[in-house]
Design an enzyme around this catalytic site. Structure first.
Site, PDB file in Angstrom:
ATOM      1  N   ASP A  35       1.700  -2.066   3.706  1.00  0.00           N
ATOM      2  CA  ASP A  35       1.218  -1.271   2.575  1.00  0.00           C
ATOM      3  C   ASP A  35      -0.253  -0.940   2.799  1.00  0.00           C
ATOM      4  O   ASP A  35      -0.940  -1.592   3.589  1.00  0.00           O
ATOM      5  CB  ASP A  35       1.391  -2.037   1.250  1.00  0.00           C
ATOM      6  CG  ASP A  35       0.969  -1.193   0.046  1.00  0.00           C
ATOM      7  OD1 ASP A  35       1.209   0.033   0.069  1.00  0.00           O
ATOM      8  OD2 ASP A  35       0.381  -1.733  -0.907  1.00  0.00           O
ATOM      9  N   SER A  36      -0.720   0.046   2.043  1.00  0.00           N
ATOM     10  CA  SER A  36      -2.132   0.428   2.129  1.00  0.00           C
ATOM     11  C   SER A  36      -3.032  -0.651   1.523  1.00  0.00           C
ATOM     12  O   SER A  36      -4.218  -0.712   1.825  1.00  0.00           O
ATOM     13  CB  SER A  36      -2.349   1.749   1.395  1.00  0.00           C
ATOM     14  OG  SER A  36      -1.905   1.633   0.057  1.00  0.00           O
TER      15      SER A  36
ATOM     16  N   TYR B 299      -4.732   5.150   0.206  1.00  0.00           N
ATOM     17  CA  TYR B 299      -4.288   6.185   1.137  1.00  0.00           C
ATOM     18  C   TYR B 299      -4.028   7.499   0.389  1.00  0.00           C
ATOM     19  O   TYR B 299      -4.021   8.564   0.970  1.00  0.00           O
ATOM     20  CB  TYR B 299      -2.976   5.768   1.813  1.00  0.00           C
ATOM     21  CG  TYR B 299      -3.089   4.786   2.945  1.00  0.00           C
ATOM     22  CD1 TYR B 299      -4.270   4.076   3.196  1.00  0.00           C
ATOM     23  CD2 TYR B 299      -2.001   4.559   3.786  1.00  0.00           C
ATOM     24  CE1 TYR B 299      -4.340   3.174   4.243  1.00  0.00           C
ATOM     25  CE2 TYR B 299      -2.066   3.670   4.835  1.00  0.00           C
ATOM     26  CZ  TYR B 299      -3.229   2.973   5.064  1.00  0.00           C
ATOM     27  OH  TYR B 299      -3.294   2.078   6.108  1.00  0.00           O
ATOM     28  N   GLY B 300      -3.760   7.354  -0.914  1.00  0.00           N
ATOM     29  CA  GLY B 300      -3.259   8.469  -1.723  1.00  0.00           C
ATOM     30  C   GLY B 300      -4.156   9.685  -1.817  1.00  0.00           C
ATOM     31  O   GLY B 300      -3.698  10.761  -2.174  1.00  0.00           O
TER      32      GLY B 300
ATOM     33  N   CYS C 209       4.639   1.461   1.209  1.00  0.00           N
ATOM     34  CA  CYS C 209       3.689   2.390   0.581  1.00  0.00           C
ATOM     35  C   CYS C 209       4.360   3.760   0.424  1.00  0.00           C
ATOM     36  O   CYS C 209       4.872   4.317   1.403  1.00  0.00           O
ATOM     37  CB  CYS C 209       2.470   2.485   1.490  1.00  0.00           C
ATOM     38  SG  CYS C 209       1.255   3.685   0.964  1.00  0.00           S
ATOM     39  N   ASN C 210       4.350   4.282  -0.793  1.00  0.00           N
ATOM     40  CA  ASN C 210       4.993   5.589  -1.031  1.00  0.00           C
ATOM     41  C   ASN C 210       4.248   6.720  -0.347  1.00  0.00           C
ATOM     42  O   ASN C 210       4.866   7.640   0.181  1.00  0.00           O
ATOM     43  CB  ASN C 210       5.066   5.870  -2.529  1.00  0.00           C
ATOM     44  CG  ASN C 210       6.146   5.062  -3.179  1.00  0.00           C
ATOM     45  OD1 ASN C 210       7.284   5.490  -3.272  1.00  0.00           O
ATOM     46  ND2 ASN C 210       5.811   3.857  -3.613  1.00  0.00           N
ATOM     47  N   THR C 211       2.921   6.654  -0.366  1.00  0.00           N
ATOM     48  CA  THR C 211       2.131   7.714   0.268  1.00  0.00           C
ATOM     49  C   THR C 211       2.464   7.759   1.764  1.00  0.00           C
ATOM     50  O   THR C 211       2.699   8.832   2.324  1.00  0.00           O
ATOM     51  CB  THR C 211       0.620   7.463   0.054  1.00  0.00           C
ATOM     52  OG1 THR C 211       0.397   7.249  -1.339  1.00  0.00           O
ATOM     53  CG2 THR C 211      -0.199   8.630   0.525  1.00  0.00           C
TER      54      THR C 211
ATOM     55  N   GLU D  92      -5.960  -2.567  -8.089  1.00  0.00           N
ATOM     56  CA  GLU D  92      -6.605  -3.312  -6.989  1.00  0.00           C
ATOM     57  C   GLU D  92      -7.843  -4.077  -7.483  1.00  0.00           C
ATOM     58  O   GLU D  92      -8.267  -5.040  -6.874  1.00  0.00           O
ATOM     59  CB  GLU D  92      -6.987  -2.379  -5.832  1.00  0.00           C
ATOM     60  CG  GLU D  92      -5.799  -1.767  -5.095  1.00  0.00           C
ATOM     61  CD  GLU D  92      -5.296  -2.576  -3.896  1.00  0.00           C
ATOM     62  OE1 GLU D  92      -6.062  -3.317  -3.288  1.00  0.00           O
ATOM     63  OE2 GLU D  92      -4.085  -2.453  -3.588  1.00  0.00           O
TER      64      GLU D  92
ATOM     65  N   CYS E 167       4.852   4.724  -6.617  1.00  0.00           N
ATOM     66  CA  CYS E 167       3.664   4.152  -5.982  1.00  0.00           C
ATOM     67  C   CYS E 167       3.780   2.636  -6.106  1.00  0.00           C
ATOM     68  O   CYS E 167       4.190   2.124  -7.157  1.00  0.00           O
ATOM     69  CB  CYS E 167       2.411   4.660  -6.692  1.00  0.00           C
ATOM     70  SG  CYS E 167       0.895   3.861  -6.161  1.00  0.00           S
ATOM     71  N   THR E 168       3.410   1.939  -5.035  1.00  0.00           N
ATOM     72  CA  THR E 168       3.560   0.477  -5.019  1.00  0.00           C
ATOM     73  C   THR E 168       2.886  -0.218  -6.202  1.00  0.00           C
ATOM     74  O   THR E 168       3.332  -1.275  -6.626  1.00  0.00           O
ATOM     75  CB  THR E 168       2.890  -0.102  -3.749  1.00  0.00           C
ATOM     76  OG1 THR E 168       1.601   0.478  -3.616  1.00  0.00           O
ATOM     77  CG2 THR E 168       3.718   0.133  -2.525  1.00  0.00           C
ATOM     78  N   HIS E 169       1.794   0.379  -6.670  1.00  0.00           N
ATOM     79  CA  HIS E 169       0.991  -0.295  -7.687  1.00  0.00           C
ATOM     80  C   HIS E 169       1.513  -0.129  -9.109  1.00  0.00           C
ATOM     81  O   HIS E 169       1.131  -0.891  -9.993  1.00  0.00           O
ATOM     82  CB  HIS E 169      -0.451   0.207  -7.633  1.00  0.00           C
ATOM     83  CG  HIS E 169      -1.168  -0.192  -6.392  1.00  0.00           C
ATOM     84  ND1 HIS E 169      -0.760   0.210  -5.140  1.00  0.00           N
ATOM     85  CD2 HIS E 169      -2.258  -0.974  -6.201  1.00  0.00           C
ATOM     86  CE1 HIS E 169      -1.576  -0.295  -4.239  1.00  0.00           C
ATOM     87  NE2 HIS E 169      -2.491  -1.021  -4.852  1.00  0.00           N
TER      88      HIS E 169
HETATM   89  N1  DGL Z   1       0.462   2.069  -1.600  1.00  0.00           N
HETATM   90  C1  DGL Z   1       0.171   3.380  -2.125  1.00  0.00           C
HETATM   91  C2  DGL Z   1       1.440   4.100  -2.549  1.00  0.00           C
HETATM   92  O1  DGL Z   1       2.448   3.490  -2.803  1.00  0.00           O
HETATM   93  C3  DGL Z   1      -0.730   3.316  -3.310  1.00  0.00           C
HETATM   94  C4  DGL Z   1      -2.145   3.087  -3.056  1.00  0.00           C
HETATM   95  C5  DGL Z   1      -2.816   4.109  -2.186  1.00  0.00           C
HETATM   96  O2  DGL Z   1      -3.139   5.237  -2.624  1.00  0.00           O
HETATM   97  O3  DGL Z   1      -3.019   3.741  -1.051  1.00  0.00           O
HETATM   98  O4  DGL Z   1       1.420   5.301  -2.645  1.00  0.00           O
END
Ligand code: DGL
Length: 261
Positions: free
Chosen positions: A7-8, A39-40, A71-73, A148, A178-180
Site C-alpha cells: 500500500d502507499s 499516491y492519490g 492501494c486503489n490508486t 494517516e 480507497c484503503t483509508h
Molecule cells: N492507498 C491509497 C488508495 O487506496 C490511498 C492513499 C493515497 O492517496 O496514497 O487509493
C-alpha cells in the site's frame, strides 16, 4: 514464500488485518510506502514507478509468492501495466473485487482519491460487468491525510461534503474506493443511511483472495505457514507506529526499510 501486501501508506493495514484474520496460517509481509504517501495526487506515471518499486521489493527481497496491491490508486493506475511487465509474478488488486460487488446494484456511488476517480477505472469495470449500472464518483482526498495523521474525529464535515452529491443521485450502494475510507465506515454509514449498502474492501478482498488461492494450488503450495507477520515502512514516525498497532492490532512493530530507486 510469503504473501505480500503493498500500500502507499498504513491505511492498507485494514485490508491486511482482515486477510490475516481469515487466513492466519500463512506468513505475511506488508509494505507501506509511508515516505511517499499519498499516491492519490500523483500522475499515473509516478504512481506506476512507486508501485513497481514496492512490488519488486516484495518479490525480490522478501521472496513473496503472490502480492496483493491493497492501494486503489495503484490498482487503478499501475496494476495492468505491472501485471504485463512482471509476467511471471502473481499480482492482484483490490478494485475488481469491489466492482464485482457494486455491479449487483443499480445506482452506485464511488469515493476515491483524485487519481482513482480521474482514471475512470471503477465505472469502467462496473459497467463491464453490467452496463445498466449508473455510477457516480466523487474524489475525497482530504480523508487520507486525516486518517494517516490519526485525526478521525475531524472528518465528519468533509464526509458530509463528499457524500452530498452522491446521495443526491439516490445511490443504493457506495464503494469505499480507497484503503483509508473503511476507517471512517461508522461516520459514512451514519450520513449515507440504512438504504445505502456500503461496499468496503476489508469485507470483500479476504474472501476473494481465499478463493483465488484455492483455485491456484501452484501458488498456494509454495506459501509458507508459520503464522508470521512482518510490517515494513519507508518512513517511520511515532504516528506510523501507533497507527500500525491500532489498525493491524497485536504487538506488531513496523520496521524501516530503504527502497532503492
Ligand atoms: N492507498 C491509497 C488508495 O487506496 C490511498 C492513499 C493515497 O492517496 O496514497 O487509493
Amino acid at each position: 514464500m510469503q504473501i505480500g501486501i503493498f500500500d502507499s501508506g498504513v491505511g492498507g493495514l485494514i485490508v491486511a488485518r482482515a486477510i490475516h484474520k481469515l487466513m492466519p496460517e500463512y506468513d505475511y509481509v506488508y509494505l507501506g510506502d509511508t515516505k511517499r504517501v499519498p499516491y492519490g495526487n500523483h500522475s499515473a506515471k509516478v504512481v506506476y514507478e512507486f508501485t513497481r518499486q514496492g512490488v519488486e521489493y516484495l518479490f525480490n527481497k522478501e521472496h513473496c509468492g503472490i502480492v496483493v496491491v491493497a492501494c486503489n490508486t495503484a490498482s487503478a493506475l499501475a496494476l495492468r501495466k505491472l501485471q504485463k511487465n512482471l509476467k511471471n509474478r502473481k499480482i492482484l488488486g483490490v478494485l475488481i473485487p469491489a466492482a464485482e460487488e457494486a455491479a449487483k446494484f443499480r445506482r452506485v456511488g464511488v469515493l476515491g482519491t483524485i487519481g482513482t476517480v480521474a482514471s475512470g477505472v471503477f465505472p469502467a469495470e462496473i459497467k463491464k460487468l453490467d452496463k445498466r449500472v449508473q455510477v457516480f464518483q466523487n474524489p475525497a482526498p482530504v480523508l487520507v491525510p486525516l486518517a494517516e495523521a490519526g485525526e478521525r474525529a475531524r472528518a465528519m464535515p468533509f464526509i458530509k461534503e463528499y457524500l452530498e452529491p452522491l446521495l443526491k443521485q439516490k445511490i443504493n450502494a457506495l464503494v469505499l474506493g480507497c484503503t483509508h475510507y473503511p476507517i471512517f465506515k461508522r461516520e459514512i454509514k451514519k450520513i449515507a443511511g440504512k438504504k445505502v449498502k456500503i461496499i468496503s474492501q476489508d469485507e470483500i478482498v479476504p474472501k476473494k483472495l481465499k478463493n483465488y488461492l484455492a483455485r491456484h494450488p501452484e501458488i498456494t503450495k509454495k506459501l509458507s505457514k508459520n503464522r508470521k507477520v512482518k510490517i515494513l515502512v519507508t518512513d517511520l514516525t511515532k504516528t506510523t507506529d501507533e497507527l500500525t498497532k491500532k489498525w493491524f492490532g497485536g504487538n506488531t512493530k513496523p520496521q524501516l526499510i530503504n527502497l532503492k530507486y
